[in-house]
Design an enzyme around this catalytic site. Structure first.
Site: not given
Length: 245
Positions: A61, A141, A158, A162
């Site tokens: 993890d 991204s 998100y 990024k």
């Protein structure tokens, strides 16, 4: 890719999607690839698609620093060094930021930002131990560069994570240059990719939107790795061409 044959690579988030595709491609290029993920059985299944090289699955993890450090210690004890690290692990929460729980903000940054910093830091240490050369690939991204206007903006934090990753890669690249480390760093920023990642959204949200394939992202990784010693590919931005999707 001949220069990487027999070398050691580490890929985070390698149980599915882009990570699995990159893991297979690196192994088939002759590398020994350690694949990190919570679904270790899925990584082990990738070995059936390998003609050369090797895949070693390690359950981890990436938000658990103890587990991460144990993996890097195992790599050092087993191989003595690392040559390539691909930071691919990522998560997205498909909800409005204004309607989300604080724990969603934290979990997104833990995976996309904090774990990336920890893994990149530890990778640089092991690559330096090799005494030759190395390459770090960060799967970023397009949302780390710009945020498009959509009728339903379900990106949550998100893009913020990024954008942070974009800044981190630029910071680390400057630090590597300052230290005169023989380590390249490439950020690869794809648009929407057709993977399980999209299951976070209702199918109607993605319907009709152009999507890349995992192979497209993997090709960019292999290109960056295959460049000559004096060439560093700093940033690759990939977008799907609508009429070909």
């Amino acid at each position: 890719m001949d220069k990487w044959k027999g070398k050691v690579a580490l890929v985070s988030g390698s149980s599915t999607g882009i990570g699995a595709n990159i893991t297979k491609a690196l192994a088939n290029s002759g590398l020994t690839v350690i694949g990190l993920g919570r679904r270790v059985e899925a990584i082990q299944d990738l070995t059936n698609q390998i003609q050369s090289g090797k895949i070693i699955a390690k359950k981890c993890d990436v938000t658990n620093e103890t587990e991460v450090l144990e993996v890097f210690k195992w790599i050092k004890d087993t191989f003595g060094h690392l040559n390539v690290f691909v930071n691919n692990a990522g998560v997205i929460k498909s909800d409005l930021l204004l309607e989300s729980k604080t724990e969603d903000f934290k979990s997104t940054f833990d995976v996309n930002v904090i774990s990336a910093c920890v893994c990149i830091r530890e990778s640089v240490k092991l690559i330096k131990a090799n005494g030759s050369f190395g390459h770090i690939i960060v799967i970023n991204s397009v949302l780390g560069h710009r945020i498009p206007d959509l009728p339903v903006p379900l990106f949550n934090v998100y893009p913020a994570s990024k954008f942070a990753l974009t800044a981190i890669t630029q910071t680390v690249r400057q630090e590597l240059a300052f230290q005169q480390a023989n380590i390249k760093l490439t950020s690869i920023s794809p648009g929407m990719v057709n993977t399980e990642f999209l299951t976070a959204y209702d199918s109607s949200f993605c319907a009709g939107l152009p999507r890349l394939k995992c192979d497209d992202v993997t090709a960019a990784v292999l290109y960056a790795l295959s460049t000559s010693e004096q060439t560093q590919v700093e940033e690759v931005i990939l977008q799907a061409v609508p009429e070909y999707c």
